[in-house]
Design a protein around this motif. Structure first.
Motif, PDB file in Angstrom:
ATOM      1  N   PRO A   3       5.192   2.656  -3.428  1.00  0.00           N
ATOM      2  CA  PRO A   3       4.821   2.066  -2.010  1.00  0.00           C
ATOM      3  C   PRO A   3       3.725   2.615  -1.537  1.00  0.00           C
ATOM      4  O   PRO A   3       3.722   3.001  -0.506  1.00  0.00           O
ATOM      5  CB  PRO A   3       6.028   2.440  -1.462  1.00  0.00           C
ATOM      6  CG  PRO A   3       6.425   3.799  -1.785  1.00  0.00           C
ATOM      7  CD  PRO A   3       6.261   3.497  -3.462  1.00  0.00           C
ATOM      8  N   THR A   7      -5.816   4.138   1.765  1.00  0.00           N
ATOM      9  CA  THR A   7      -6.103   4.068   3.179  1.00  0.00           C
ATOM     10  C   THR A   7      -7.649   3.224   3.517  1.00  0.00           C
ATOM     11  O   THR A   7      -8.490   3.637   2.637  1.00  0.00           O
ATOM     12  CB  THR A   7      -6.227   5.215   3.779  1.00  0.00           C
ATOM     13  OG1 THR A   7      -7.354   6.284   3.222  1.00  0.00           O
ATOM     14  CG2 THR A   7      -4.607   5.889   3.737  1.00  0.00           C
ATOM     15  N   LYS A  28      -3.748   4.198   9.822  1.00  0.00           N
ATOM     16  CA  LYS A  28      -2.608   3.180   9.546  1.00  0.00           C
ATOM     17  C   LYS A  28      -3.025   2.099   8.617  1.00  0.00           C
ATOM     18  O   LYS A  28      -1.978   1.013   8.559  1.00  0.00           O
ATOM     19  CB  LYS A  28      -1.926   2.855  10.897  1.00  0.00           C
ATOM     20  CG  LYS A  28      -3.024   1.887  11.730  1.00  0.00           C
ATOM     21  CD  LYS A  28      -2.241   1.588  13.122  1.00  0.00           C
ATOM     22  CE  LYS A  28      -3.204   0.947  13.957  1.00  0.00           C
ATOM     23  NZ  LYS A  28      -2.387   0.418  15.167  1.00  0.00           N
ATOM     24  N   ASP A  29      -4.046   1.566   8.391  1.00  0.00           N
ATOM     25  CA  ASP A  29      -4.489   0.565   7.392  1.00  0.00           C
ATOM     26  C   ASP A  29      -4.818   0.670   6.100  1.00  0.00           C
ATOM     27  O   ASP A  29      -5.349   1.908   5.813  1.00  0.00           O
ATOM     28  CB  ASP A  29      -5.795  -0.181   8.159  1.00  0.00           C
ATOM     29  CG  ASP A  29      -5.568  -0.857   9.493  1.00  0.00           C
ATOM     30  OD1 ASP A  29      -4.345  -1.257   9.845  1.00  0.00           O
ATOM     31  OD2 ASP A  29      -6.411  -0.695  10.524  1.00  0.00           O
ATOM     32  N   ARG A  30      -4.414  -0.161   5.254  1.00  0.00           N
ATOM     33  CA  ARG A  30      -4.703   0.042   4.050  1.00  0.00           C
ATOM     34  C   ARG A  30      -5.397  -1.261   3.185  1.00  0.00           C
ATOM     35  O   ARG A  30      -5.702  -1.859   3.793  1.00  0.00           O
ATOM     36  CB  ARG A  30      -3.253  -0.255   3.227  1.00  0.00           C
ATOM     37  CG  ARG A  30      -2.116   0.564   3.916  1.00  0.00           C
ATOM     38  CD  ARG A  30      -0.734   0.628   2.862  1.00  0.00           C
ATOM     39  NE  ARG A  30      -0.257  -0.623   2.755  1.00  0.00           N
ATOM     40  CZ  ARG A  30       0.636  -1.076   1.893  1.00  0.00           C
ATOM     41  NH1 ARG A  30       1.225  -0.149   1.357  1.00  0.00           N
ATOM     42  NH2 ARG A  30       1.436  -2.400   2.157  1.00  0.00           N
ATOM     43  N   GLU A  32      -5.772  -3.494   0.513  1.00  0.00           N
ATOM     44  CA  GLU A  32      -5.130  -4.420  -0.263  1.00  0.00           C
ATOM     45  C   GLU A  32      -5.436  -4.577  -1.619  1.00  0.00           C
ATOM     46  O   GLU A  32      -6.937  -4.441  -1.832  1.00  0.00           O
ATOM     47  CB  GLU A  32      -4.752  -5.793   0.549  1.00  0.00           C
ATOM     48  CG  GLU A  32      -4.018  -5.462   1.892  1.00  0.00           C
ATOM     49  CD  GLU A  32      -2.706  -4.767   1.870  1.00  0.00           C
ATOM     50  OE1 GLU A  32      -2.165  -5.171   0.969  1.00  0.00           O
ATOM     51  OE2 GLU A  32      -2.432  -4.286   2.906  1.00  0.00           O
ATOM     52  N   GLY A  55       6.425   6.884   7.640  1.00  0.00           N
ATOM     53  CA  GLY A  55       6.431   6.305   6.552  1.00  0.00           C
ATOM     54  C   GLY A  55       5.949   6.983   5.241  1.00  0.00           C
ATOM     55  O   GLY A  55       6.043   8.159   5.388  1.00  0.00           O
ATOM     56  N   GLY A  87       2.057   4.053   2.556  1.00  0.00           N
ATOM     57  CA  GLY A  87       3.049   2.789   2.126  1.00  0.00           C
ATOM     58  C   GLY A  87       3.104   2.179   3.543  1.00  0.00           C
ATOM     59  O   GLY A  87       2.273   1.952   4.355  1.00  0.00           O
ATOM     60  N   GLU A  88       3.585   0.884   3.152  1.00  0.00           N
ATOM     61  CA  GLU A  88       3.849  -0.176   4.161  1.00  0.00           C
ATOM     62  C   GLU A  88       4.254   0.596   5.452  1.00  0.00           C
ATOM     63  O   GLU A  88       5.398   1.223   5.513  1.00  0.00           O
ATOM     64  CB  GLU A  88       4.778  -1.233   3.714  1.00  0.00           C
ATOM     65  CG  GLU A  88       4.529  -2.497   4.692  1.00  0.00           C
ATOM     66  CD  GLU A  88       5.491  -3.750   3.998  1.00  0.00           C
ATOM     67  OE1 GLU A  88       5.746  -4.671   4.680  1.00  0.00           O
ATOM     68  OE2 GLU A  88       6.162  -3.497   2.983  1.00  0.00           O
ATOM     69  N   ASN A  89       3.626   0.115   6.745  1.00  0.00           N
ATOM     70  CA  ASN A  89       3.866   0.595   8.011  1.00  0.00           C
ATOM     71  C   ASN A  89       3.920   2.048   8.137  1.00  0.00           C
ATOM     72  O   ASN A  89       4.425   2.532   9.001  1.00  0.00           O
ATOM     73  CB  ASN A  89       5.381   0.051   8.352  1.00  0.00           C
ATOM     74  CG  ASN A  89       5.778  -1.525   8.440  1.00  0.00           C
ATOM     75  OD1 ASN A  89       4.582  -2.260   8.825  1.00  0.00           O
ATOM     76  ND2 ASN A  89       6.656  -2.088   7.894  1.00  0.00           N
ATOM     77  N   SER A  91       1.797   5.711   8.655  1.00  0.00           N
ATOM     78  CA  SER A  91       0.695   5.897   9.458  1.00  0.00           C
ATOM     79  C   SER A  91       0.360   7.639   9.215  1.00  0.00           C
ATOM     80  O   SER A  91       1.399   8.276   8.980  1.00  0.00           O
ATOM     81  CB  SER A  91       0.807   5.898  11.077  1.00  0.00           C
ATOM     82  OG  SER A  91       1.903   6.454  11.617  1.00  0.00           O
TER      83      SER A  91
END
Length: 267
Positions: A3, A7, A28-30, A32, A55, A87-89, A91
């Protein structure tokens, strides 16, 4: 799937800017899948403190993934290649230290429990890049943070080792997706198309770990996330396959050295 994705640093963040001896940022951003803006494996001229806030947070280092449970942090010395993952959500804070301040800090990547005092000290450097002297208020706070890193209790070196080996990756993905202590080694091996003994041999060769301890740590890694989301010890115990809260507490303490309640409160 595991998951986590690489970053993405905030737009104006420059980790190797040493205008301030210590400066940090909320990440907090990934990146994709298919996004070409990822930096890949890289090294800094500064030392980096990665603190898990929420997370699933980790570091990709060479051919393995270093997991950082909730309530922990990792120190990455200057010059050591790595890539942050979320992972998703999830930080985290990245706090960078100019080289002179790194002299007393570890020379290799180390994971440790982050104290409430260290968290509050680190918070003072997030989203600011003001120069300061060693004997200034910020300089004294930086000294506290360095001392807390040096004295923090370390996680075991092989904790929740995650390999890029395709079979082990598939098994780890299954455990992380549905952590359940009632699922046997043979069940995971069969799903991966190998025998239980083959799984143990591959795991030992790749990570030096036995299946029982490795699986327990992956399950407890997920348990920390559930606890931090506010689930009770009893509810988490049932979620990860324990017949009683007592059995879960014993296993949790075996992995982390503290009870779930103490872990959540930072004691």
């Amino acid at each position: 799937h595991l998951p986590a994705l690489p970053t993405r640093w905030p737009e104006n963040f420059r980790p190797d800017d040493v205008t301030a001896p210590v400066h940090g940022v909320l990440v907090k951003d990934r990146i994709e899948h298919g996004d070409a803006r990822g930096v890949g494996q890289h090294a800094h001229k500064t030392g980096q403190l990665t603190i898990t806030l929420s997370g699933w947070v980790g570091l990709s280092v060479g051919g393995s993934i270093v997991a950082l449970p909730a309530g922990t942090a990792a120190w990455v010395p200057s010059g050591v290649a790595h890539e942050g993952i979320l992972g998703e959500n999830a930080s985290s804070w990245y706090v960078h230290f100019a080289e002179p301040l790194c002299a007393e800090l570890p020379k290799t990547i180390e994971r440790f429990f982050i104290s409430n005092l260290a968290l509050e000290a680190a918070r003072r450097f997030i989203d600011r890049n003001d120069p300061f002297d060693a004997d200034s208020p910020l300089g004294r706070i930086a000294r506290v943070l360095i001392d807390e890193i040096r004295s923090a209790e370390r996680l075991k070196p092989g904790f929740a080792a995650l390999s890029t080996h395709p079979l082990l990756k598939a098994v780890a993905e299954a455990i992380i997706a549905e952590p359940d202590m009632r699922v046997s080694r043979e069940d995971y091996a069969e799903a991966a198309g190998i025998s239980g003994r083959q799984l143990s041999r591959i795991l030992a060769a790749e990570t030096g770990r036995g299946f029982g301890d490795w699986r327990l740590e992956l399950v407890m890694l997920q348990a920390t996330l559930l606890l931090r989301r506010g689930m009770t010890t009893e509810a988490v115990a049932a979620e990860v396959g324990y017949s009683s809260a007592t059995a879960f507490i014993v296993a949790f303490k075996r992995v982390f050295g503290v009870t779930p309640g103490a872990y959540v409160t930072g004691n």
